[in-house]
Design an enzyme around this catalytic site. Structure first.
Site, PDB file in Angstrom:
ATOM      1  N   ARG B  15      -0.924  -8.063   9.190  1.00  0.00           N
ATOM      2  CA  ARG B  15      -1.471  -6.894   8.493  1.00  0.00           C
ATOM      3  C   ARG B  15      -0.441  -6.317   7.518  1.00  0.00           C
ATOM      4  NH1 ARG B  15      -0.134  -1.574   7.465  1.00  0.00           N
ATOM      5  NH2 ARG B  15       0.689  -1.388   9.592  1.00  0.00           N
ATOM      6  N   ASP B  16       0.645  -5.824   8.031  1.00  0.00           N
ATOM      7  CA  ASP B  16       1.611  -5.098   7.209  1.00  0.00           C
ATOM      8  C   ASP B  16       2.332  -6.041   6.246  1.00  0.00           C
ATOM      9  OD1 ASP B  16       3.058  -2.957   6.309  1.00  0.00           O
ATOM     10  OD2 ASP B  16       4.353  -2.791   8.065  1.00  0.00           O
ATOM     11  N   HIS B 207       9.805   1.310  13.898  1.00  0.00           N
ATOM     12  CA  HIS B 207       9.329   0.380  12.861  1.00  0.00           C
ATOM     13  C   HIS B 207      10.332   0.454  11.706  1.00  0.00           C
ATOM     14  CE1 HIS B 207       5.746  -1.465  10.667  1.00  0.00           C
ATOM     15  NE2 HIS B 207       6.516  -1.105   9.660  1.00  0.00           N
ATOM     16  N   HIS B 209      12.650  -0.899   8.478  1.00  0.00           N
ATOM     17  CA  HIS B 209      12.639  -1.773   7.298  1.00  0.00           C
ATOM     18  C   HIS B 209      14.086  -2.141   6.956  1.00  0.00           C
ATOM     19  CE1 HIS B 209       8.423  -1.205   5.360  1.00  0.00           C
ATOM     20  NE2 HIS B 209       8.335  -1.286   6.675  1.00  0.00           N
ATOM     21  N   CYS B 240       9.272  -4.851  -0.084  1.00  0.00           N
ATOM     22  CA  CYS B 240       9.270  -3.431  -0.375  1.00  0.00           C
ATOM     23  C   CYS B 240       8.670  -3.223  -1.756  1.00  0.00           C
ATOM     24  CB  CYS B 240      10.706  -2.922  -0.353  1.00  0.00           C
ATOM     25  SG  CYS B 240      10.876  -1.274  -0.978  1.00  0.00           S
ATOM     26  N   ASN B 249       9.785  -4.987   5.777  1.00  0.00           N
ATOM     27  CA  ASN B 249       9.791  -5.049   7.233  1.00  0.00           C
ATOM     28  C   ASN B 249      10.946  -5.890   7.769  1.00  0.00           C
ATOM     29  OD1 ASN B 249       7.206  -3.792   8.214  1.00  0.00           O
ATOM     30  ND2 ASN B 249       6.395  -5.192   6.676  1.00  0.00           N
TER      31      ASN B 249
END
Lengths: 299, 299
Positions: B15-16, B207, B209, B240, B249
């Protein structure tokens, strides 16, 4: 989280970074780059290596570079020397400090220096004594401290023994290298806690590689124990020879950014550092892996 | 260094990660990738998003993907939903868990969701209540927790207030996002120490990055406080948006490698994870930024 208030970053890019570049970089560009780095607030720059040009042709201009750079009196200019012949050239070139090097693992030392660990000591001892007689300070590098590409894990007592022997020779500082970037924060924490029983933190530098992305995590593990001297290579210059395109040296700019964000003083102007690093990008083959450079270039 | 014995890694790549890919990836390849990820030991995979295809065309096949993957009973399959319409589709597709999302900073929330923070709550409240009525667990994402691209620093009390409001709605877990990768370990340490006065660590995920290379360092800072749930994206998929080509991520494989090297159990087979990640590399535009993938490919 308790962290030191000040950290010393030592720049190794012009030596440790450039030595992995296959295309010969013109001497004048190296000089200009070092001159730019000298104006960023970096207190220490390792500018070249006096190993035989047969081994590292990229640094065959070691004497010219050393003699022609503009010396900033606030910067210590150092160079690597492998033996007495190298030391003679380094003294001729009037560097401020000389660095000697060896490995903590037998196989890596043998492959790199073509001598056993015990055979290496007398060669280095001679260099250290002669360098000190000339009034030069001496830095030692120990590689494969946290793991060896040939042997895997390296015995901690073996590492400490190598460190002790180098300090006994009269060196001023020891830089502990995670040559293949396998150290993890738990290991760094455990090993450095052990190390502090033997050596003063003021004489120990950490030289992390970011091959597996753990360099900054390892840096924080060391900072939490009060270690406060770290090596970096501008832009992360100096890929890992075991995986082309992979990261080797931790990037000075990523390191400096993180430290300053954590309110730790380094004395280095991040914006000037990024400008100086941009200069060398044009002369090297690959895109510099530094995250800060990546962001800087998009701006 | 005290660290948890077990860590849960939640995979958000499908998804992300994929939502940032500009070229449409065929549905069958997404399904095959998720099926491969399902066999690596990952306990949780966020497989898609039920936002309107107008906003994220890449994930317009959310229902097909959800219905056609092979479900591993040991894996929780989750999907993002923005509103009641999205929830209806997610329920039709029978996902195990739904995720809702909002920002901790007003400006980012407005730009992302087109509502103020206060206007967002009732929309999410309705979704959470309806999801729970259907027997679904609910995860909340809060973005810009450690910094906002528009506002800079985000007030910690504002973040805690958003978290409290989401927990009050009845969500099961909250994932705190460092959306632009500006968090540093000192900040993570200080903020999470504050947060533990309000919420149980068993309900908080981090979460991170890796935009500035600090994701693993931040992970260790959180681990040292006992936080033990982390999001990752396979291969570091999902650049990003503020710096094309830059890392977003944190990579699941880099995260899993570091944790296992520190003797922390994750239950994920690193070799299977790298194989599954290699599969998707062929369908995405850029080289995956993961360090482990870089090393894996050279072998």
């Amino acid at each position: 989280m308790e962290l030191p208030l000040d950290v010393t970053i030592k720049e190794v890019g012009p030596r440790d970074g450039l030595q992995n570049e296959s295309d010969q970089i013109p001497t004048e560009n190296k000089i200009e780059w070092i001159n730019q780095l000298s104006k960023t607030g970096l207190p220490y720059i390792e500018i070249t290596s006096f190993v035989h040009p047969k081994w590292i042709p990229q640094l065959k201009d070691a004497v010219e570079v050393s003699k022609q750079i503009e010396r900033n009196p606030d910067v210590t200019y150092a160079a690597l020397v492998p033996n007495m012949k190298g030391l003679e050239r380094a003294i001729e070139a009037d560097v401020d400090e000389v660095s000697i090097f060896m490995s903590a693992s037998e196989t890596h030392n043998k492959k790199n220096i073509n001598k056993s660990i015990d055979e290496t000591y007398p060669v280095l001892q001679e260099v250290v004594e002669a360098a000190r007689k000339e009034g030069k300070s001496v830095r030692g590098y120990v590689s494969t401290v946290f793991g060896c590409p040939y042997e895997g894990a390296v015995d901690e007592n073996q590492v400490i023994s190598v460190c002790q022997n180098l300090f006994d020779m009269g060196i001023d500082e020891l830089s502990l290298g995670d040559t293949i970037g396998v150290a993890n924060p738990l290991q760094v924490d455990a090993f450095l806690k052990k190390l502090e029983r033997y050596f003063m933190k003021d004489h120990i530098a950490l030289h992390f590689h970011d091959t597996r992305g753990m360099a900054l995590a390892n840096t924080v593990a060391a900072l939490q124990l009060g270690y406060h001297i770290f090596d970096g290579s501008a832009g992360g210059l100096g890929g890992c020879p075991y995986a082309k395109g992979a990261t080797g040296n931790v990037s000075t700019d990523d390191l400096n950014y993180m430290l300053q964000e954590m309110n730790i003083k380094t004395g280095i102007d991040q914006s000037e550092l990024l400008k100086a690093t941009s200069y060398i990008q044009d002369y090297v083959e690959n895109q510099l892996p530094s995250k800060q450079m990546n962001i800087f270039k998009k701006q």
